[in-house]
Enzyme design. Sequence first.
Site, mmCIF file in Angstrom:
data_model
loop_
_atom_site.group_PDB
_atom_site.id
_atom_site.type_symbol
_atom_site.label_atom_id
_atom_site.label_comp_id
_atom_site.label_asym_id
_atom_site.label_seq_id
_atom_site.Cartn_x
_atom_site.Cartn_y
_atom_site.Cartn_z
ATOM 1 N N GLY A 48 0.860 -1.176 0.000
ATOM 2 C CA GLY A 48 0.000 0.000 0.000
ATOM 3 C C GLY A 48 0.892 1.221 0.000
ATOM 4 N N GLU A 49 0.569 2.160 0.837
ATOM 5 C CA GLU A 49 1.382 3.379 0.937
ATOM 6 C C GLU A 49 2.030 3.365 2.319
ATOM 7 O OE1 GLU A 49 1.913 5.405 -1.682
ATOM 8 O OE2 GLU A 49 3.437 6.142 -0.315
ATOM 9 N N SER A 50 3.348 3.175 2.331
ATOM 10 C CA SER A 50 4.011 2.955 3.622
ATOM 11 C C SER A 50 3.932 4.181 4.525
ATOM 12 C CB SER A 50 5.459 2.522 3.414
ATOM 13 O OG SER A 50 6.159 3.473 2.648
ATOM 14 N N CYS A 80 6.078 -5.608 0.305
ATOM 15 C CA CYS A 80 6.245 -4.282 -0.292
ATOM 16 C C CYS A 80 6.207 -3.164 0.769
ATOM 17 C CB CYS A 80 5.215 -4.097 -1.402
ATOM 18 S SG CYS A 80 5.759 -2.924 -2.635
ATOM 19 N N ILE A 139 5.116 -3.649 -7.722
ATOM 20 C CA ILE A 139 4.387 -2.392 -7.930
ATOM 21 C C ILE A 139 5.046 -1.286 -7.110
ATOM 22 C CG2 ILE A 139 2.170 -1.213 -7.723
ATOM 23 C CD1 ILE A 139 0.830 -3.972 -7.862
ATOM 24 N N ARG A 140 5.667 -0.353 -7.804
ATOM 25 C CA ARG A 140 6.414 0.722 -7.110
ATOM 26 C C ARG A 140 7.209 0.113 -5.945
ATOM 27 N NH1 ARG A 140 2.804 4.752 -4.869
ATOM 28 N NH2 ARG A 140 4.675 5.921 -4.437
ATOM 29 N N HIS A 175 4.473 -8.820 -4.503
ATOM 30 C CA HIS A 175 3.134 -9.030 -3.928
ATOM 31 C C HIS A 175 2.617 -10.441 -4.187
ATOM 32 C CE1 HIS A 175 2.091 -4.846 -2.886
ATOM 33 N NE2 HIS A 175 2.893 -4.537 -3.902
ATOM 34 N N GLU A 177 0.234 -11.856 -2.870
ATOM 35 C CA GLU A 177 -1.234 -11.850 -2.759
ATOM 36 C C GLU A 177 -1.910 -11.416 -4.056
ATOM 37 O OE1 GLU A 177 0.851 -9.784 -1.579
ATOM 38 O OE2 GLU A 177 0.127 -7.726 -1.735
HETATM 39 N N1 GLN Z 1 5.732 2.595 -3.092
HETATM 40 C C1 GLN Z 1 5.001 2.227 -1.924
HETATM 41 C C2 GLN Z 1 5.620 2.848 -0.690
HETATM 42 O O1 GLN Z 1 6.717 3.248 -0.731
HETATM 43 C C3 GLN Z 1 4.965 0.728 -1.757
HETATM 44 C C4 GLN Z 1 4.274 0.115 -2.937
HETATM 45 C C5 GLN Z 1 3.508 -1.131 -2.633
HETATM 46 O O2 GLN Z 1 3.321 -1.530 -1.499
HETATM 47 N N2 GLN Z 1 3.059 -1.718 -3.697
HETATM 48 O O3 GLN Z 1 5.003 2.928 0.313
#
Ligand code: GLN
Length: 220
Positions: A48-50, A80, A139-140, A175, A177
């Site tokens: 997600g967004e850390s 992630c 993903i990112r 990921h 999941e």
């Molecule tokens: N780029 C996100 C972060 O730095 C992590 C990306 C993800 O969990 N898919 O929080």
Amino acid sequence: MRVGVLGLQGDVPEHLQALQAMLPPDSVQPVRRPSDLEDLVALFMPGGESTTIGRLLEETGLAPALRARIRKGFPVLATCAGLILLAEAIEASPGGRDPTPLGVLAVTVRRNDYGTQRESFEGPVEIDGLSAPFPGVFIRAPRLLEVRAPATPIARWSGEVVGVRQGALWGLTFHPELSGDGRVHALFLAETTGFGQRRPASHRKTNTNRTTKPTATASQ
Ligand code: GLN
């Protein structure tokens, strides 16, 4: 016995779904406050967004509760953004605010180090304990810049370390999941808790032959 999925932000439903497909009914629950951790045998920390998840971990009081449990050997599989939040150190990402990590996993990471959403990709990951490559969805993704003892590499993509293990603490930059393949969840549970049965097959029949690039669905 129950397992939890940290349910503050990110691809929580995908982890819940992956686990529900392989465990007995009512043995998976979201975790949103410290009391939710009681009686759990393991926790999954989603992507997600850390920065957001890190802020919510502090606001809910989960940060100290989780850190204390992890130091006693509580099994956690972090993916992630989850991995970023377990790290001992985060190297500043260009132009980005970075979260304060829990500081329990002996790695240094840098966020978004493979590029932006456009550079998200999929690729075969070699994972210790799995005989065939695992379809990695990145993903990112953060990059593991350094892995220090007692953490050890357990997953590689294109020769690069993309997953580590430190006792019952696992951290992956991709990921599992999201790939429709339950082998990583099953391996983690079998090795750290003995809970659940190992199911080498896919847990979702749809989505196994994904040909498109991953997009920002639940994870960012
Ligand atoms: N780029 C996100 C972060 O730095 C992590 C990306 C993800 O969990 N898919 O929080």
